[in-house]
Design an enzyme around this catalytic site. Sequence first.
Site, PDB file in Angstrom:
ATOM      1  CG  ASN A   6      -1.820   1.141   1.347  1.00  0.00           C
ATOM      2  OD1 ASN A   6      -1.411   2.272   1.108  1.00  0.00           O
ATOM      3  ND2 ASN A   6      -3.056   0.903   1.720  1.00  0.00           N
ATOM      4  CG  ASP A   8      -3.067   4.621   0.959  1.00  0.00           C
ATOM      5  OD1 ASP A   8      -3.132   4.466  -0.267  1.00  0.00           O
ATOM      6  OD2 ASP A   8      -3.932   4.200   1.753  1.00  0.00           O
ATOM      7  CG  HIS A   9       0.977   6.057   4.981  1.00  0.00           C
ATOM      8  ND1 HIS A   9       0.054   7.024   5.295  1.00  0.00           N
ATOM      9  CD2 HIS A   9       0.478   4.902   5.468  1.00  0.00           C
ATOM     10  CE1 HIS A   9      -0.944   6.475   5.971  1.00  0.00           C
ATOM     11  NE2 HIS A   9      -0.718   5.188   6.073  1.00  0.00           N
ATOM     12  CG  HIS A  42      -8.236   4.181   1.368  1.00  0.00           C
ATOM     13  ND1 HIS A  42      -8.427   3.982   2.715  1.00  0.00           N
ATOM     14  CD2 HIS A  42      -9.443   4.601   0.896  1.00  0.00           C
ATOM     15  CE1 HIS A  42      -9.680   4.260   3.044  1.00  0.00           C
ATOM     16  NE2 HIS A  42     -10.315   4.648   1.955  1.00  0.00           N
ATOM     17  NE  ARG A  44      -9.271   8.603   4.478  1.00  0.00           N
ATOM     18  CZ  ARG A  44      -9.472   7.764   5.507  1.00  0.00           C
ATOM     19  NH1 ARG A  44      -8.705   6.703   5.649  1.00  0.00           N
ATOM     20  NH2 ARG A  44     -10.409   7.977   6.381  1.00  0.00           N
ATOM     21  NE  ARG A  48      -7.465  11.466   5.913  1.00  0.00           N
ATOM     22  CZ  ARG A  48      -7.875  10.812   6.998  1.00  0.00           C
ATOM     23  NH1 ARG A  48      -7.058   9.981   7.593  1.00  0.00           N
ATOM     24  NH2 ARG A  48      -9.086  10.988   7.469  1.00  0.00           N
ATOM     25  CD  GLU A  69      -7.057  -0.133   1.657  1.00  0.00           C
ATOM     26  OE1 GLU A  69      -7.402   0.813   2.362  1.00  0.00           O
ATOM     27  OE2 GLU A  69      -6.042  -0.790   1.862  1.00  0.00           O
ATOM     28  CB  THR A 100      -9.301   1.636   7.610  1.00  0.00           C
ATOM     29  OG1 THR A 100      -8.959   2.285   6.385  1.00  0.00           O
ATOM     30  CG2 THR A 100     -10.651   0.982   7.468  1.00  0.00           C
ATOM     31  CD  GLU A 150      -7.100  -6.136   3.415  1.00  0.00           C
ATOM     32  OE1 GLU A 150      -7.312  -5.880   2.209  1.00  0.00           O
ATOM     33  OE2 GLU A 150      -6.338  -5.475   4.134  1.00  0.00           O
ATOM     34  CG  HIS A 190      -5.391  -1.826   9.672  1.00  0.00           C
ATOM     35  ND1 HIS A 190      -4.977  -1.236  10.819  1.00  0.00           N
ATOM     36  CD2 HIS A 190      -5.950  -0.848   8.922  1.00  0.00           C
ATOM     37  CE1 HIS A 190      -5.287   0.049  10.774  1.00  0.00           C
ATOM     38  NE2 HIS A 190      -5.872   0.313   9.635  1.00  0.00           N
ATOM     39  N   GLY A 191      -1.844  -2.789  10.245  1.00  0.00           N
ATOM     40  CA  GLY A 191      -0.952  -2.788  11.399  1.00  0.00           C
ATOM     41  C   GLY A 191       0.123  -3.867  11.364  1.00  0.00           C
ATOM     42  CG  HIS A 213       2.480   3.366   8.985  1.00  0.00           C
ATOM     43  ND1 HIS A 213       3.365   3.091   9.999  1.00  0.00           N
ATOM     44  CD2 HIS A 213       2.397   4.718   8.905  1.00  0.00           C
ATOM     45  CE1 HIS A 213       3.790   4.227  10.519  1.00  0.00           C
ATOM     46  NE2 HIS A 213       3.214   5.231   9.883  1.00  0.00           N
TER      47      HIS A 213
HETATM   48  N1  PXP Z   1      -5.812  -3.121   4.436  1.00  0.00           N
HETATM   49  C1  PXP Z   1      -6.775  -2.174   4.544  1.00  0.00           C
HETATM   50  C2  PXP Z   1      -8.165  -2.544   4.171  1.00  0.00           C
HETATM   51  C3  PXP Z   1      -6.472  -0.868   4.988  1.00  0.00           C
HETATM   52  O1  PXP Z   1      -7.447   0.049   5.084  1.00  0.00           O
HETATM   53  C4  PXP Z   1      -5.128  -0.558   5.287  1.00  0.00           C
HETATM   54  C5  PXP Z   1      -4.769   0.835   5.683  1.00  0.00           C
HETATM   55  O2  PXP Z   1      -4.915   1.674   4.591  1.00  0.00           O
HETATM   56  C6  PXP Z   1      -4.158  -1.569   5.141  1.00  0.00           C
HETATM   57  C7  PXP Z   1      -4.535  -2.845   4.739  1.00  0.00           C
HETATM   58  C8  PXP Z   1      -2.725  -1.323   5.427  1.00  0.00           C
HETATM   59  O3  PXP Z   1      -2.570  -1.045   6.781  1.00  0.00           O
HETATM   60  P1  PXP Z   1      -1.164  -0.562   7.309  1.00  0.00           P
HETATM   61  O4  PXP Z   1      -0.878   0.763   6.657  1.00  0.00           O
HETATM   62  O5  PXP Z   1      -1.359  -0.458   8.785  1.00  0.00           O
HETATM   63  O6  PXP Z   1      -0.170  -1.609   6.906  1.00  0.00           O
END
Ligand code: PXP
Length: 237
Positions: A6, A8-9, A42, A44, A48, A69, A100, A150, A190-191, A213
């Site tokens: 991902n 996004d960051h 993602h 959004r 953002r 996403e 999320t 997921e 996630h995490g 992240h």
């Molecule tokens: N999966 C989904 C559905 C998410 O919303 C996110 C966060 O955008 C992630 C995975 C990735 O999470 P993380 O950035 O904590 O690895």
Amino acid sequence: MKLGVNVDHIATIRQARNGSDPDPVAAAILALLAGADSIVCHLREDRRHVQDRDVDLLRQVAHNRLNLEMAAAQEIIEKALIIKPEVVTLVPERREELTTEGGLDVVLQSTKLKGVIETFNSAGIEVSLFINPEMAAIREAAKIGAQAVELHTGIYAESRSENARQLALDELTNAAIAAAKMGLFVAAGHGLNYFNVRPVAQIQQIEELNIGHSIIARAAMVGMTKAVEDMRYLIDR
Ligand code: PXP
């Protein structure tokens, strides 16, 4: 085990100055070259981090598998139908959240989600539902025709005691087994980070991990290529 990265960051860092660097598209290319199987982003509603231009270009770069996403919101649905990712992951979205925060309430939103799944499926786009590892959500996801779920690994990732962590891991394992039995493709995320990923990667029914992240944070220190290669090593071993 497939790895979705991902990006996004990377966009979050760029948006801190509203400029053009760093570019999530460049990060996606490096992630794919380093062994990522898919790119996740993602879009959004508040834009953002990821912008429309990013998704347009990521579509071209992630030609194997783009996982978009998104909230089940009309404006984003229309955009996704034009972009045509291989898969959309529907997530709950609240403007005030940092990220999320939980899975979709599939039971409560069943009728709406079923309609969205049908819309995407008839455009040849698969739908994954981001859910907490709970039986009711899994059953409902299968019932309304989702191709994938997921599993939200946030509770596992944030548990502070060994007991709580094991309990969360057991829940993820049972959820993955149940979802796979119902014919769903099982992803998780996630995490997840370099310290907690391995027990999740060992759950056989989970076919894909989506990680953002921790990889981007490590990439800031050691570069995108090494950050992705290190994660690949952990989940493949
Ligand atoms: N999966 C989904 C559905 C998410 O919303 C996110 C966060 O955008 C992630 C995975 C990735 O999470 P993380 O950035 O904590 O690895």
